[in-house]
Scaffold this motif. Structure first.
Motif, PDB file in Angstrom:
ATOM      1  N   ASP A  36      -1.676  29.112  20.618  1.00 28.12           N
ATOM      2  CA  ASP A  36      -1.896  30.173  21.424  1.00 28.12           C
ATOM      3  C   ASP A  36      -1.973  31.029  20.845  1.00 28.12           C
ATOM      4  O   ASP A  36      -3.333  31.973  21.148  1.00 28.12           O
ATOM      5  N   ARG A  37      -1.078  31.723  19.853  1.00 29.37           N
ATOM      6  CA  ARG A  37      -0.875  33.004  19.493  1.00 29.37           C
ATOM      7  C   ARG A  37      -2.481  32.527  18.204  1.00 29.37           C
ATOM      8  O   ARG A  37      -2.477  33.815  18.061  1.00 29.37           O
ATOM      9  N   ALA A  38      -2.748  32.153  17.589  1.00 22.10           N
ATOM     10  CA  ALA A  38      -3.388  31.945  16.872  1.00 22.10           C
ATOM     11  C   ALA A  38      -5.056  31.677  17.035  1.00 22.10           C
ATOM     12  O   ALA A  38      -5.718  32.297  16.474  1.00 22.10           O
ATOM     13  N   VAL A  39      -5.233  31.441  18.644  1.00 25.23           N
ATOM     14  CA  VAL A  39      -6.620  31.747  19.197  1.00 25.23           C
ATOM     15  C   VAL A  39      -6.192  33.548  19.420  1.00 25.23           C
ATOM     16  O   VAL A  39      -7.478  33.476  19.184  1.00 25.23           O
ATOM     17  N   ILE A  40      -5.116  33.892  19.753  1.00 21.74           N
ATOM     18  CA  ILE A  40      -5.321  35.348  20.307  1.00 21.74           C
ATOM     19  C   ILE A  40      -5.727  36.219  18.791  1.00 21.74           C
ATOM     20  O   ILE A  40      -6.674  37.059  19.067  1.00 21.74           O
ATOM     21  N   ASP A  41      -5.493  35.334  18.055  1.00 22.88           N
ATOM     22  CA  ASP A  41      -5.210  36.222  16.448  1.00 22.88           C
ATOM     23  C   ASP A  41      -7.102  35.753  15.807  1.00 22.88           C
ATOM     24  O   ASP A  41      -7.451  37.015  15.810  1.00 22.88           O
ATOM     25  N   GLY A  42      -7.100  34.928  16.271  1.00 24.20           N
ATOM     26  CA  GLY A  42      -8.666  34.714  15.773  1.00 24.20           C
ATOM     27  C   GLY A  42      -9.787  35.623  16.834  1.00 24.20           C
ATOM     28  O   GLY A  42     -10.809  36.435  15.951  1.00 24.20           O
ATOM     29  N   VAL A  72     -16.894  30.787  20.444  1.00 23.14           N
ATOM     30  CA  VAL A  72     -16.143  32.029  21.062  1.00 23.14           C
ATOM     31  C   VAL A  72     -15.787  31.397  22.899  1.00 23.14           C
ATOM     32  O   VAL A  72     -14.234  31.963  22.672  1.00 23.14           O
ATOM     33  N   ILE A  73     -16.284  31.018  23.587  1.00 18.79           N
ATOM     34  CA  ILE A  73     -16.231  31.062  24.953  1.00 18.79           C
ATOM     35  C   ILE A  73     -15.329  29.681  24.957  1.00 18.79           C
ATOM     36  O   ILE A  73     -13.955  30.119  25.608  1.00 18.79           O
ATOM     37  N   GLU A  74     -15.246  29.292  24.108  1.00 15.74           N
ATOM     38  CA  GLU A  74     -14.292  28.204  23.754  1.00 15.74           C
ATOM     39  C   GLU A  74     -12.944  28.859  23.491  1.00 15.74           C
ATOM     40  O   GLU A  74     -11.991  27.637  24.034  1.00 15.74           O
ATOM     41  N   GLN A  75     -12.369  29.033  22.693  1.00 19.52           N
ATOM     42  CA  GLN A  75     -11.019  29.458  22.607  1.00 19.52           C
ATOM     43  C   GLN A  75     -11.118  30.666  23.470  1.00 19.52           C
ATOM     44  O   GLN A  75     -10.042  30.567  23.827  1.00 19.52           O
ATOM     45  N   ILE A  76     -10.975  31.173  24.119  1.00 22.57           N
ATOM     46  CA  ILE A  76     -11.350  31.881  25.527  1.00 22.57           C
ATOM     47  C   ILE A  76     -10.730  30.884  26.585  1.00 22.57           C
ATOM     48  O   ILE A  76      -9.635  31.342  27.131  1.00 22.57           O
ATOM     49  N   ASP A  77     -11.336  29.467  27.306  1.00 27.50           N
ATOM     50  CA  ASP A  77     -11.067  28.878  27.649  1.00 27.50           C
ATOM     51  C   ASP A  77     -10.075  28.719  28.072  1.00 27.50           C
ATOM     52  O   ASP A  77      -8.888  27.631  28.945  1.00 27.50           O
ATOM     53  N   ARG A  78      -9.434  28.280  26.410  1.00 26.95           N
ATOM     54  CA  ARG A  78      -7.449  27.895  26.285  1.00 26.95           C
ATOM     55  C   ARG A  78      -7.169  29.070  26.696  1.00 26.95           C
ATOM     56  O   ARG A  78      -5.430  28.191  26.886  1.00 26.95           O
ATOM     57  N   LEU A  79      -7.637  30.475  27.297  1.00 25.15           N
ATOM     58  CA  LEU A  79      -6.052  31.004  27.165  1.00 25.15           C
ATOM     59  C   LEU A  79      -6.520  30.882  28.906  1.00 25.15           C
ATOM     60  O   LEU A  79      -5.168  31.475  29.742  1.00 25.15           O
ATOM     61  N   ARG A  80      -7.559  31.358  28.898  1.00 24.86           N
ATOM     62  CA  ARG A  80      -7.883  31.172  31.103  1.00 24.86           C
ATOM     63  C   ARG A  80      -7.046  29.781  31.248  1.00 24.86           C
ATOM     64  O   ARG A  80      -6.716  30.049  32.629  1.00 24.86           O
ATOM     65  N   ASP A  81      -8.004  28.932  31.089  1.00 24.30           N
ATOM     66  CA  ASP A  81      -7.135  27.458  31.248  1.00 24.30           C
ATOM     67  C   ASP A  81      -6.160  26.863  31.171  1.00 24.30           C
ATOM     68  O   ASP A  81      -6.377  25.959  31.165  1.00 24.30           O
ATOM     69  N   SER A  82      -5.382  28.216  30.823  1.00 29.02           N
ATOM     70  CA  SER A  82      -3.817  27.513  30.274  1.00 29.02           C
ATOM     71  C   SER A  82      -2.931  26.769  30.816  1.00 29.02           C
ATOM     72  O   SER A  82      -2.949  27.466  31.926  1.00 29.02           O
ATOM     73  N   GLN A  83      -2.137  26.002  31.158  1.00 28.16           N
ATOM     74  CA  GLN A  83      -1.133  25.426  31.963  1.00 28.16           C
ATOM     75  C   GLN A  83      -0.364  26.882  32.661  1.00 28.16           C
ATOM     76  O   GLN A  83       0.249  27.140  33.675  1.00 28.16           O
TER      77      GLN A  83
END
Length: 286
Positions: A36-42, A72-83
Motif C-alpha cells: 500500500d505504501r508503495a502505491v502511495i509513493d508512486g 492511475v485510477i487502478e492504483q487509486i482503486d487499491r487504496l479506496r477499495d482496500s479491506q
C-alpha cells in the motif's frame, strides 16, 4: 485488491443496531502494508510530476479521479477499495448495511492553506462538507487518504471529539454531512505539500434500494453544484467571483447553524428574482 461496486455491512454480531442515519464517528487509520505504501509513493511522484505548476500555487486544486489516466485510477482503486477501509466502515455502521463507493464524486486534492475569502476558504474554516444531514435513510462516509503530508496542521472533528495531525500514509474517515470539522494551523510555504484523496461511500439499509437511489441522486446533485461554485470562486479576482465566494462562505456559515436555512435562503432568492422578472415583464407589456 479488486474494485467493487458495493460492500456488505458487518455481521449482526459486529455492528451497531440503530438507524443508518446516526453520526458516523470520525475514525483514524494508517496504511502500514508495504505494498500500500508503495502505491502511495508512486501516486505522489505522479502527482508531483503532472501537477508541478498547480502545487506551486496558493489556491487549492481538486481533480475528479474519474478524469485521470486509467493506470492511475487502478492504483487509486487499491487504496479506496482496500479491506482496511472497508472493515473500519463496516464495523461502525448498522448490521446489514450496504456500503456503495461513490466513485463518480471521488477527487484528487492538492491542499493549500488558502484563506482569502474565496470559495475554498471553507475547506479550512468550521464547516460540514454536506448539507443533507436531515436525511434519515443514509449516511455518506468520506475517506481522507493522505498521499503526502507533514503533521503541522491539525484536523479537528468537532462532533466526534477527535483531533489528528495527519502525516503521509494516514487516513481519516468522517461523516460527510454530520461532522463539523476544521483545520488548525498557519500557512508556511516551507511545509511539505499536502496531497490527498477524497473518497466517498454511501451507506444505506439493506432492502432500501429506492431510498438508496434517491439519496445517491440528492448527494450527487448537491456535491457537483457546491464543488462548481467553490472552484469558480477560489482566489476571486472579478466581481462575479467575489460575489460567488461571498455566497459560498455565507451558505457554509448558515449550514453550520441548520442545513435547511441555506435552502430557505436560496428558495427566497429564486422567488424574489422570479417576482422581479415577472413584474418587469408586466411593466413592459402594460
Amino acid at each position: 485488491m479488486s474494485s467493487t461496486s458495493s460492500w456488505a455491512g458487518e455481521s449482526a454480531e459486529s455492528g451497531p443496531q440503530d438507524q443508518v442515519s446516526r453520526l458516523f464517528p470520525a475514525t483514524v487509520g494508517r496504511f502500514d502494508d508495504r505494498a500500500d505504501r508503495a502505491v502511495i509513493d508512486g501516486l505522489t511522484r505522479w502527482v508531483e510530476d503532472h501537477y508541478r505548476e498547480d502545487l506551486a500555487k496558493r489556491p487549492s486544486k481538486h481533480v475528479y479521479v474519474r478524469t485521470l489516466p486509467g493506470p492511475v485510477i487502478e492504483q487509486i482503486d487499491r487504496l479506496r477499495d482496500s479491506q482496511l477501509i472497508a472493515s473500519l466502515i463496516g464495523a461502525r455502521v448498522p448490521a446489514g448495511s450496504v456500503v456503495a463507493p461513490m466513485k463518480h464524486t471521488d477527487e484528487l486534492y492538492m491542499s493549500n492553506y488558502n484563506k482569502d475569502h474565496g470559495g475554498d476558504q471553507g475547506l479550512f474554516d468550521r464547516h460540514y462538507d454536506g448539507n443533507l444531514r436531515f436525511l434519515s435513510s443514509s449516511v455518506v462516509v468520506r475517506a481522507l487518504i493522505y498521499l503526502q503530508s507533514d503533521a503541522t496542521y491539525k484536523v479537528v472533528f468537532g462532533d466526534s471529539r477527535v483531533e489528528k495531525a495527519f502525516a503521509t500514509y494516514d487516513f481519516g474517515l468522517m461523516d460527510f454531512h454530520r461532522e463539523l470539522h476544521w483545520v488548525e494551523g498557519h500557512y508556511n510555504p516551507a511545509d511539505r505539500q499536502r496531497i490527498l484523496l477524497k473518497c466517498n461511500y454511501l451507506v444505506t439499509r439493506r432492502n432500501a434500494a429506492l431510498l438508496g437511489r434517491a439519496a445517491l441522486a440528492a448527494n450527487t446533485g448537491v456535491f457537483y453544484v457546491v464543488k462548481a461554485a467553490m472552484e469558480y470562486s477560489k482566489s476571486p479576482s472579478t466581481p462575479p467571483q467575489v460575489a460567488v465566494g461571498f455566497l459560498c462562505n455565507l451558505i457554509r456559515r448558515l449550514n453550520n447553524i441548520h442545513p435547511l436555512i441555506p435552502l430557505a435562503l436560496i428558495a427566497a432568492v429564486i422567488g424574489a428574482l422570479g417576482w422581479a422578472t415577472g413584474w418587469a415583464i408586466w411593466r413592459l407589456l402594460a
